[in-house]
Design a protein around this motif. Structure first.
Motif, short mmCIF file in Angstrom:
data_model
loop_
_atom_site.label_atom_id
_atom_site.label_comp_id
_atom_site.label_asym_id
_atom_site.label_seq_id
_atom_site.Cartn_x
_atom_site.Cartn_y
_atom_site.Cartn_z
N ARG A 10 1.52 24.37 40.72
CA ARG A 10 0.29 23.71 41.16
C ARG A 10 -0.16 22.60 40.22
O ARG A 10 -0.90 21.70 40.62
CB ARG A 10 -0.83 24.75 41.33
N ARG A 11 0.29 22.64 38.98
CA ARG A 11 -0.06 21.58 38.02
C ARG A 11 0.93 20.43 38.05
O ARG A 11 0.78 19.45 37.31
CB ARG A 11 -0.13 22.16 36.61
N GLY A 12 1.96 20.56 38.89
CA GLY A 12 2.98 19.53 38.94
C GLY A 12 4.04 19.67 37.88
O GLY A 12 4.90 18.78 37.72
N GLU A 13 4.04 20.80 37.16
CA GLU A 13 5.03 21.05 36.12
C GLU A 13 6.24 21.78 36.72
O GLU A 13 6.10 22.51 37.70
CB GLU A 13 4.42 21.88 35.00
N PRO A 14 7.44 21.62 36.12
CA PRO A 14 8.61 22.32 36.65
C PRO A 14 8.39 23.83 36.69
O PRO A 14 7.99 24.43 35.69
CB PRO A 14 9.71 21.94 35.66
N ALA A 15 8.65 24.42 37.84
CA ALA A 15 8.51 25.87 38.00
C ALA A 15 9.86 26.57 37.85
O ALA A 15 9.95 27.79 37.97
CB ALA A 15 7.92 26.19 39.37
N GLY A 16 10.90 25.82 37.59
CA GLY A 16 12.25 26.34 37.43
C GLY A 16 13.19 25.19 37.19
O GLY A 16 12.77 24.02 37.14
N PRO A 17 14.48 25.46 37.03
CA PRO A 17 15.43 24.38 36.78
C PRO A 17 15.59 23.45 37.97
O PRO A 17 15.42 23.86 39.12
CB PRO A 17 16.74 25.12 36.47
N ALA A 18 15.91 22.19 37.69
CA ALA A 18 16.25 21.23 38.74
C ALA A 18 17.61 21.59 39.31
O ALA A 18 18.53 21.96 38.57
CB ALA A 18 16.27 19.82 38.17
N LEU A 19 17.75 21.49 40.63
CA LEU A 19 19.04 21.72 41.29
C LEU A 19 19.69 20.37 41.53
O LEU A 19 19.12 19.51 42.20
CB LEU A 19 18.84 22.47 42.60
N LEU A 20 20.89 20.19 41.00
CA LEU A 20 21.55 18.89 41.01
C LEU A 20 22.43 18.70 42.24
O LEU A 20 22.76 19.66 42.95
CB LEU A 20 22.40 18.71 39.75
N HIS B 57 26.73 26.64 41.27
CA HIS B 57 25.38 26.35 40.81
C HIS B 57 25.43 25.23 39.77
O HIS B 57 26.13 25.33 38.76
CB HIS B 57 24.75 27.59 40.18
N ARG B 58 24.70 24.14 40.02
CA ARG B 58 24.58 23.03 39.08
C ARG B 58 23.09 22.78 38.87
O ARG B 58 22.37 22.43 39.81
CB ARG B 58 25.26 21.76 39.59
N GLU B 59 22.62 22.98 37.66
CA GLU B 59 21.19 22.85 37.41
C GLU B 59 20.92 22.27 36.04
O GLU B 59 21.81 22.14 35.20
CB GLU B 59 20.50 24.21 37.56
N GLN B 60 19.65 21.92 35.80
CA GLN B 60 19.25 21.31 34.53
C GLN B 60 17.79 21.63 34.26
O GLN B 60 16.98 21.72 35.20
CB GLN B 60 19.44 19.80 34.59
N SER C 289 20.77 10.54 42.78
CA SER C 289 20.39 10.97 44.12
C SER C 289 20.57 12.47 44.30
O SER C 289 21.45 13.09 43.70
CB SER C 289 21.23 10.22 45.15
N GLY C 290 19.73 13.06 45.15
CA GLY C 290 19.95 14.42 45.60
C GLY C 290 19.48 15.52 44.69
O GLY C 290 19.73 16.70 44.95
N ILE C 291 18.79 15.19 43.59
CA ILE C 291 18.27 16.23 42.68
C ILE C 291 16.89 16.67 43.16
O ILE C 291 16.04 15.83 43.47
CB ILE C 291 18.17 15.70 41.23
#
Length: 478
Positions: free
Chosen positions: A89-99, A44-47, A81-83
């Motif tokens: 619904r508001r366009g806000e992050p709903a969880g961590p980005a997956l890298l 798991h790689r996230e940010q 690339s690839g993130i």
């Protein structure tokens, strides 16, 4: 329209902004850090994606403070690339980005490889365990409040314009978008149970997708109404920064990984799946590949070792300086691992052999392009964070090409040139015309025979281990 443009490079640990004038000259730059990624067991790689925009604000405020606001004509964003980022619904992050490198979508990628087999063959693409389309499917099945999946650049441009925008094909291709058909792969999305509504519309890099809003202008110092153009990936931006924008031009980008990127007139599929292509804004194509070999192994006293290795000349052994296991370009082998052909005499010979090994990977990459029928013009452009006369000289001697280091080959500079291409009459070619201005380093004639012999030994080692096929071995050693 003013000729001053800004590039925003949102990296995984910092944001860098840079402004250029109409000739491509750098006017100012600024950098701001944000919390780094995290890695957990299980691949798991996230940010936390919420840290990107505050860093963009800080960096832009510092940059625009030294620029006349009315002179800023356009802005573009580049990100790795690839993130993929889940948004609500508001366009806000709903969880961590997956890298890139996160493998929680591996099971979905196996299904994607089967469902889209015909499409991937046509494009010359290979779906791997860590491909981004699998992470999108994983989010679709596991992320609460998911209303969409976006790329980091999409979140930044949404903040700049005050609304959701179309995404760049440069980012979409890494997530399974079909650049030849101009569509998301519906048969794959259906097989993975990924709703088409989760994905953005796609436009070409450099397309104007919005304007800076009043709120963003107040927060960043950018002028209200400043055009925001669709950006590119980090490697694509470095390619633009090097000046490799017309057919036949290629750039070798050396950092912790080695990447080769260039321009072809048409799409050239790669049956091995190690080279993938993106559409060029002017209708050409941008092939490229990334090796897991690079300069990550360098010791702290590399300058001392460079000087000693330069004085000594070619090594008597060959080395493949791959850290960890697995290679993906110019050949694909999960079993590949680093090696030396014999015990080095001392640390200087080992250092020189490793430098040569990276150059051998570059030459093998060029040989792989040759077997695909892709022409490469002389000189080869060079970019990256490493500025070493030894490395440049060795790369020239090994490849037999002149090597021209690019003076400003960083992603933020490439993004600024992309923005410039959107507002000048000659487009991207005019914008990048002054980028490749470095001095060409030519091969050392007295070392070329020794380097060719060592390269052939290097290829023999790879072939004996079953990592490169008979065809590539024949091309490389003829």
């Amino acid at each position: 329209m003013s000729g001053v443009t800004i590039g925003i490079d949102v990296g995984t640990s910092r944001v860098r902004t840079l402004a250029v004038d109409g000739s491509g000259a750098v006017l100012a730059s600024a950098t701001s850090s944000h919390p780094p990624p995290s890695e957990r067991a299980g691949g798991h790689r996230e940010q936390d994606a919420r840290g990107w925009w505050p860093a963009v604000e800080r960096s832009l405020c510092e940059l625009t403070a030294v620029l006349p606001r009315h002179d800023i004509g356009a802005v573009a964003v580049t990100t790795p690339s690839g993130i993929v980022v889940p948004v609500d619904r508001r366009g806000e992050p709903a969880g961590p980005a997956l890298l890139a490198g996160d493998v929680r979508g591996a099971e979905y990628n196996r299904a994607a490889a089967h469902a889209g087999a015909a499409r991937w063959r046509r494009l010359g693409l290979a779906v791997k365990a860590d491909s981004a389309i699998g992470r999108i499917a994983w989010l679709a099945g596991n992320q609460p409040r998911l209303a969409g999946v976006r790329h980091p650049a999409d979140l930044v441009t949404a903040r700049l314009t005050g609304r959701d925008n179309d995404t760049s094909s440069a980012h979409a291709v890494a997530c399974g978008y079909d650049p030849l058909g101009g569509e998301w792969p519906t048969e794959v999305l259906d097989a993975l149970k990924v709703g088409r509504r989760l994905l953005p519309r796609v436009v070409a890099p450099g397309t104007r997708i919005g304007k800076v809003s009043r709120l963003a202008a107040a927060l960043t110092g950018l002028p209200v109404g400043c055009p925001v153009v669709a950006g590119v990936t980090e490697g694509y931006a470095q390619q633009l920064a090097s000046g490799a924008v017309t057919p036949g031009q290629f750039v070798g980008i050396l950092g912790s990984r080695y990447r080769l990127r260039g321009v072809t007139e048409g799409l050239v599929p790669d049956p091995s799946g190690t080279v993938s292509s993106q559409p060029h804004p002017d209708g050409w194509w941008l092939p490229g590949g990334a090796s897991n070999t690079g300069d990550a192994w360098l010791p702290e006293d590399s300058d001392r070792l460079d000087a000693a290795a330069c004085a000594r000349g070619p090594a008597g052994i060959v080395a493949y300086p791959l850290r960890g296991s697995g290679e993906r370009f110019p050949f694909a082998s999960p079993e590949a691992h680093g090696f030396t052909s014999a015990e080095p005499a001392d640390e200087v010979e080992l250092h020189r052999a490793r430098v040569e090994g990276v150059a051998f990977v570059e030459r093998l990459a060029l040989d792989h392009l040759r077997r695909l029928g892709i022409p490469v013009t002389d000189p080869l452009l060079a970019a990256g964070d490493l500025h070493s006369p030894l490395w440049t000289q060795v790369r020239a001697t090994v490849t037999g090409l002149g090597v021209r280091p690019s003076p400003h080959a960083e992603p933020a500079y490439g993004a600024a040139l992309l923005a410039l291409g959107a507002i000048v009459p000659g487009g991207l070619i005019e914008a990048c015309s002054g980028a490749a201005g470095g001095t060409v380093v030519e091969p050392v004639p007295g070392e070329q025979d020794a380097m060719t012999e060592s390269y052939h030994r290097f290829c023999t080692e790879l072939h004996a281990r079953g990592w490169i096929d008979d065809e590539l071995f024949a091309v490389a050693t003829r």
